[in-house]
Motif scaffolding. Structure first.
Motif, PDB file in Angstrom:
ATOM      1  N   ALA A   1       3.579  -4.829  -1.206  1.00  0.00           N
ATOM      2  CA  ALA A   1       3.130  -3.683  -0.047  1.00  0.00           C
ATOM      3  C   ALA A   1       3.367  -2.410  -0.622  1.00  0.00           C
ATOM      4  O   ALA A   1       4.623  -1.963  -1.115  1.00  0.00           O
ATOM      5  CB  ALA A   1       3.600  -3.939   1.241  1.00  0.00           C
ATOM      6  N   GLU A   2       2.577  -1.601  -0.827  1.00  0.00           N
ATOM      7  CA  GLU A   2       2.780  -0.320  -1.451  1.00  0.00           C
ATOM      8  C   GLU A   2       2.574   1.050  -0.374  1.00  0.00           C
ATOM      9  O   GLU A   2       1.766   1.062   0.572  1.00  0.00           O
ATOM     10  CB  GLU A   2       1.644  -0.107  -2.625  1.00  0.00           C
ATOM     11  CG  GLU A   2       1.791  -1.207  -3.500  1.00  0.00           C
ATOM     12  CD  GLU A   2       2.829  -0.755  -4.835  1.00  0.00           C
ATOM     13  OE1 GLU A   2       2.764  -1.572  -5.621  1.00  0.00           O
ATOM     14  OE2 GLU A   2       3.544   0.357  -4.366  1.00  0.00           O
ATOM     15  N   ILE A   3       2.995   2.132  -0.779  1.00  0.00           N
ATOM     16  CA  ILE A   3       2.617   3.420  -0.061  1.00  0.00           C
ATOM     17  C   ILE A   3       2.602   4.665  -1.044  1.00  0.00           C
ATOM     18  O   ILE A   3       3.439   4.489  -1.851  1.00  0.00           O
ATOM     19  CB  ILE A   3       3.845   3.824   0.935  1.00  0.00           C
ATOM     20  CG1 ILE A   3       3.733   4.812   1.806  1.00  0.00           C
ATOM     21  CG2 ILE A   3       5.407   3.528   0.305  1.00  0.00           C
ATOM     22  CD1 ILE A   3       4.542   5.165   2.832  1.00  0.00           C
ATOM     23  N   SER A   4       1.542   5.265  -0.832  1.00  0.00           N
ATOM     24  CA  SER A   4       1.471   6.457  -1.604  1.00  0.00           C
ATOM     25  C   SER A   4       1.249   7.706  -0.915  1.00  0.00           C
ATOM     26  O   SER A   4       0.731   7.729   0.265  1.00  0.00           O
ATOM     27  CB  SER A   4       0.178   6.378  -2.318  1.00  0.00           C
ATOM     28  OG  SER A   4      -0.974   5.912  -1.580  1.00  0.00           O
ATOM     29  N   LEU A   5       1.741   8.870  -1.408  1.00  0.00           N
ATOM     30  CA  LEU A   5       1.679  10.010  -0.511  1.00  0.00           C
ATOM     31  C   LEU A   5       0.848  11.089  -1.154  1.00  0.00           C
ATOM     32  O   LEU A   5       0.777  11.351  -2.318  1.00  0.00           O
ATOM     33  CB  LEU A   5       3.266  10.765  -0.577  1.00  0.00           C
ATOM     34  CG  LEU A   5       4.185   9.913  -0.048  1.00  0.00           C
ATOM     35  CD1 LEU A   5       5.631  10.384  -0.100  1.00  0.00           C
ATOM     36  CD2 LEU A   5       3.996   9.062   1.200  1.00  0.00           C
TER      37      LEU A   5
ATOM     38  N   PHE B   1      -0.814   3.284   3.375  1.00  0.00           N
ATOM     39  CA  PHE B   1       0.009   1.907   3.092  1.00  0.00           C
ATOM     40  C   PHE B   1      -1.232   1.066   2.768  1.00  0.00           C
ATOM     41  O   PHE B   1      -2.088   0.883   3.340  1.00  0.00           O
ATOM     42  CB  PHE B   1       0.540   1.583   4.525  1.00  0.00           C
ATOM     43  CG  PHE B   1       1.445   2.258   5.080  1.00  0.00           C
ATOM     44  CD1 PHE B   1       2.857   1.888   4.735  1.00  0.00           C
ATOM     45  CD2 PHE B   1       1.537   3.662   5.644  1.00  0.00           C
ATOM     46  CE1 PHE B   1       4.115   2.486   5.401  1.00  0.00           C
ATOM     47  CE2 PHE B   1       2.565   4.173   6.143  1.00  0.00           C
ATOM     48  CZ  PHE B   1       3.789   4.018   5.867  1.00  0.00           C
ATOM     49  N   THR B   2      -0.951   0.322   1.565  1.00  0.00           N
ATOM     50  CA  THR B   2      -2.047  -0.568   1.023  1.00  0.00           C
ATOM     51  C   THR B   2      -1.319  -2.076   0.937  1.00  0.00           C
ATOM     52  O   THR B   2      -0.237  -2.218   0.332  1.00  0.00           O
ATOM     53  CB  THR B   2      -2.524  -0.098  -0.387  1.00  0.00           C
ATOM     54  OG1 THR B   2      -1.536   0.207  -1.126  1.00  0.00           O
ATOM     55  CG2 THR B   2      -3.427   1.406  -0.041  1.00  0.00           C
ATOM     56  N   LEU B   3      -2.153  -2.982   0.657  1.00  0.00           N
ATOM     57  CA  LEU B   3      -1.807  -4.331   0.214  1.00  0.00           C
ATOM     58  C   LEU B   3      -2.834  -4.665  -0.632  1.00  0.00           C
ATOM     59  O   LEU B   3      -3.980  -4.668  -0.386  1.00  0.00           O
ATOM     60  CB  LEU B   3      -1.838  -5.298   1.631  1.00  0.00           C
ATOM     61  CG  LEU B   3      -0.707  -5.241   2.735  1.00  0.00           C
ATOM     62  CD1 LEU B   3      -0.959  -5.966   3.856  1.00  0.00           C
ATOM     63  CD2 LEU B   3       0.602  -5.156   2.156  1.00  0.00           C
ATOM     64  N   ASN B   4      -2.391  -5.210  -1.729  1.00  0.00           N
ATOM     65  CA  ASN B   4      -3.241  -5.544  -2.852  1.00  0.00           C
ATOM     66  C   ASN B   4      -4.527  -4.583  -3.144  1.00  0.00           C
ATOM     67  O   ASN B   4      -5.732  -4.974  -3.248  1.00  0.00           O
ATOM     68  CB  ASN B   4      -3.780  -6.989  -2.572  1.00  0.00           C
ATOM     69  CG  ASN B   4      -2.752  -8.030  -2.353  1.00  0.00           C
ATOM     70  OD1 ASN B   4      -2.106  -8.299  -3.240  1.00  0.00           O
ATOM     71  ND2 ASN B   4      -3.022  -8.810  -1.426  1.00  0.00           N
TER      72      ASN B   4
END
Length: 394
Positions: free
Chosen positions: A99-103, A110-113
């Protein structure tokens, strides 16, 4: 020659080996709840780093682990009532999906795959045409997307420009003899400002952010800060679901910025709000279902452990379920269900006035499930039971 060949084969075996056992073994014992994609907590100290750690069961199924504070870690698994499972702790060489988070300046995404699930708005994005700057605010969740990519929420709707996806604010208040309204920002007596993101994390089990908001009394010059609000958001990396859904948590904590109490008289709304997709406007276009079996026609001003809100987007049914934690103030909390607009609020002030006092935090926790299609009451009830009674293996 044979000895050399044996040594070579052993070396190849080591190089091809994708995992190594860590010293601990973990035993997880479920209680009497059926748990589907449950966030399970257990004690585990990181040894040799925290990355690429998994639990391995007897069937060789791997469960990714993410480390928390205070010696705990967590994973996601499904368990039958009373089931006991034993695991080896292993470390893999290759990392799995995270699970990723970018600013960006405007948003924490918030992203998944690679697919966005939600965003946390900072108040920096351009306002829609026709929206005055007095309505600008950050510190709320938008967009909110379903697994098929449909948007279940709205932001700055023109008939209620102060509504924003998932947000928090108080409406009717008393503070030092004044009455700042932090909800109806067009009144220009109160506002909520985003102050920044403190921490983020990305991992195999969840992505999270910790952020700060501030509630300001604008009815006095200079404006006076009334509340500091902390948000923690977690988006979970679910796998292997029969019906795809997204799951995320919100915990908010409010404390006074001064020694003066904030009084919250009885009122119809104020608390945590949700604004549905613009296509859901109109009394026949949004559907409400509560834990008590009530709907839009009879659910307003009643209490519930959860509510499901849905409607069609480009002809397809999608929706969101909001689970209210049983430890929340006045749980099960009373609700504001709008008769014609896709607006919902868990509203503690409906049950009578109360105060936020010096030295004591106001804490509220909610879990959100987003999926396409019809709501499944049995599934939602099971998810609420799991949220209300988390499995913590000590």
């Amino acid at each position: 020659m044979m000895k050399l060949l044996l040594t070579f084969c052993l070396l190849i075996g080591v190089l091809l080996n994708t995992s190594a056992q860590v010293s601990e073994n973990i035993k997880i014992t479920n209680d009497n709840y059926l748990r589907t994609n449950s966030i399970v907590y257990f004690r585990l100290k990181p040894k040799g780093g925290t990355g690429n750690i998994y639990l391995l069961d007897k069937n060789k199924q791997k469960y990714p682990v993410q480390f928390l504070k205070d010696g705990f870690a967590c994973t996601i698994m499904s368990l039958r009532p009373g089931e006991v499972k034993n695991f080896k702790v292993i470390k893999l060489r290759e990392a799995g999906a995270k699970a990723e988070i970018s600013l960006t300046a405007a948003e924490a995404k918030f992203t998944l795959n690679g697919k966005q699930v939600i965003g946390l708005q900072t108040g920096k994005k351009d306002l829609p045409a026709g929206v005055d700057s007095v309505f600008r605010r950050g510190g709320y969740i938008f967009p909110i997307l379903s697994p098929s990519g449909l948007s279940v929420a709205d932001d700055y709707p023109l008939n209620h420009k102060h509504h924003h996806g998932i947000w928090a604010a108080w409406t009717k208040t008393e503070f030092e003899g004044r009455h700042p309204d932090f909800w109806n920002m067009g009144n220009k007596t109160g506002t909520v400002l985003f102050e920044g993101i403190k921490n983020t994390a990305a991992g195999a089990v969840f992505a999270s952010s910790e952020s700060k908001n501030a509630y300001y009394d604008k009815s006095i010059t200079p404006n006076k800060k009334v509340l500091d609000e902390d948000w923690q958001i977690k988006v979970y990396n679910l796998k292997g679901t029969n019906k795809p859904y997204y799951l995320f948590d919100l915990e908010l904590r409010q404390r006074l910025s001064t020694s003066s109490p904030l009084r919250l008289p009885e009122y119809i709304y104020g608390g945590i709000g949700f604004r549905g997709n613009g296509e859901w406007n109109g009394k026949d276009n949004a559907y409400f279902l509560t834990s008590e079996g009530k709907d839009r026609t009879n659910g307003h001003a009643t209490t519930s452990n959860w509510v499901h809100i849905s409607g069609k987007v480009t002809g397809k049914l999608t929706g969101i379920t909001i689970l209210s934690h049983p430890d929340n103030f006045r749980s099960p909390q009373p609700m504001r269900i709008h008769p014609t607009e896709p607006f919902f609020c868990y509203a503690p002030p409906q049950a009578g006035g109360f105060e936020i006092t010096p030295g004591k935090e106001y804490v509220a926790r909610y879990r959100f499930i987003v999926y396409d299609g019809e709501p499944d009451r049995k599934f939602i009830k099971s998810m609420w039971d799991d949220y209300a009674h988390p499995l913590i293996s000590k």
